[in-house]
Design a protein around this motif. Sequence first.
Motif, PDB file in Angstrom:
ATOM      1  N   MET A   1       6.249  59.289   7.661  1.00  0.00           N
ATOM      2  CA  MET A   1       6.792  60.501   8.263  1.00  0.00           C
ATOM      3  C   MET A   1       7.503  60.158   9.572  1.00  0.00           C
ATOM      4  O   MET A   1       7.069  59.312  10.345  1.00  0.00           O
ATOM      5  CB  MET A   1       5.652  61.489   8.531  1.00  0.00           C
ATOM      6  CG  MET A   1       6.145  62.765   9.115  1.00  0.00           C
ATOM      7  SD  MET A   1       4.947  64.066   8.908  1.00  0.00           S
ATOM      8  CE  MET A   1       5.571  65.164  10.120  1.00  0.00           C
ATOM      9  N   ALA A   2       8.608  60.842   9.812  1.00  0.00           N
ATOM     10  CA  ALA A   2       9.405  60.583  11.013  1.00  0.00           C
ATOM     11  C   ALA A   2       8.691  61.091  12.260  1.00  0.00           C
ATOM     12  O   ALA A   2       7.982  62.096  12.223  1.00  0.00           O
ATOM     13  CB  ALA A   2      10.770  61.246  10.888  1.00  0.00           C
ATOM     14  N   GLU A   3       8.890  60.361  13.342  1.00  0.00           N
ATOM     15  CA  GLU A   3       8.279  60.722  14.615  1.00  0.00           C
ATOM     16  C   GLU A   3       8.995  61.937  15.207  1.00  0.00           C
ATOM     17  O   GLU A   3      10.218  61.997  15.245  1.00  0.00           O
ATOM     18  CB  GLU A   3       8.407  59.520  15.552  1.00  0.00           C
ATOM     19  CG  GLU A   3       8.123  59.816  16.991  1.00  0.00           C
ATOM     20  CD  GLU A   3       8.577  58.695  17.916  1.00  0.00           C
ATOM     21  OE1 GLU A   3       8.437  58.886  19.126  1.00  0.00           O
ATOM     22  OE2 GLU A   3       9.075  57.658  17.445  1.00  0.00           O
ATOM     23  N   VAL A   4       8.235  62.930  15.662  1.00  0.00           N
ATOM     24  CA  VAL A   4       8.809  64.132  16.270  1.00  0.00           C
ATOM     25  C   VAL A   4       9.134  63.831  17.728  1.00  0.00           C
ATOM     26  O   VAL A   4       8.283  63.385  18.494  1.00  0.00           O
ATOM     27  CB  VAL A   4       7.827  65.331  16.180  1.00  0.00           C
ATOM     28  CG1 VAL A   4       8.377  66.527  16.929  1.00  0.00           C
ATOM     29  CG2 VAL A   4       7.564  65.677  14.729  1.00  0.00           C
ATOM     30  N   ARG A   5      10.417  64.047  18.093  1.00  0.00           N
ATOM     31  CA  ARG A   5      10.848  63.816  19.471  1.00  0.00           C
ATOM     32  C   ARG A   5      11.378  65.114  20.035  1.00  0.00           C
ATOM     33  O   ARG A   5      12.011  65.899  19.345  1.00  0.00           O
ATOM     34  CB  ARG A   5      11.928  62.734  19.505  1.00  0.00           C
ATOM     35  CG  ARG A   5      11.382  61.382  19.075  1.00  0.00           C
ATOM     36  CD  ARG A   5      12.435  60.329  18.838  1.00  0.00           C
ATOM     37  NE  ARG A   5      13.461  60.286  19.863  1.00  0.00           N
ATOM     38  CZ  ARG A   5      14.656  59.766  19.666  1.00  0.00           C
ATOM     39  NH1 ARG A   5      14.979  59.281  18.493  1.00  0.00           N
ATOM     40  NH2 ARG A   5      15.549  59.747  20.633  1.00  0.00           N
ATOM     41  N   LYS A   6      11.113  65.345  21.334  1.00  0.00           N
ATOM     42  CA  LYS A   6      11.564  66.570  21.996  1.00  0.00           C
ATOM     43  C   LYS A   6      12.463  66.223  23.170  1.00  0.00           C
ATOM     44  O   LYS A   6      12.210  65.273  23.900  1.00  0.00           O
ATOM     45  CB  LYS A   6      10.367  67.386  22.487  1.00  0.00           C
ATOM     46  CG  LYS A   6       9.520  67.938  21.356  1.00  0.00           C
ATOM     47  CD  LYS A   6       8.426  68.844  21.868  1.00  0.00           C
ATOM     48  CE  LYS A   6       7.643  69.412  20.702  1.00  0.00           C
ATOM     49  NZ  LYS A   6       6.682  70.418  21.126  1.00  0.00           N
TER      50      LYS A   6
END
Length: 139
Positions: free
Chosen positions: A1-6
């Motif tokens: 799963m792709a890393e969530v970045r903000k």
Amino acid sequence: MAEVRKFYGTGRRKASIAKVTLVAPGTGKITVNGRDVREFMPYETNVMDLMQPLVATNNEKTFDVEVKVNGGGFTGQTGAIRLGITRALLEYDKDNEAKEDSYRKTLKRAGFVTRDPRVKERKKPGLKGARRAPQFSKR
């Protein structure tokens, strides 16, 4: 799963302040004060206006946009959100700055990077508004 970045950006316009969060990867969903943008904004032109930075950089479906906005009316809030989105996109694109296709060039050329400084002028003493003088009477 792709890393969530903000990525964060703050925008101001007239009396409005918008705190914008871009969440990557996303689906293009825009939430303003916990409500869908089309439910929050009464006019489609306002929605189109605040999406301009995403459209200009071809990121309509790349990010989810979460906004907290207060103060002012719909037009001021729209301008504040647009500036916030622009600043968050620049934050996202920091490492891409030197390349030809950097977001900064595109957004700057479109006029989204500069804050609009126009605000309501204050009322002056002896006048009815900022500049409107009382009606003149000869007698």
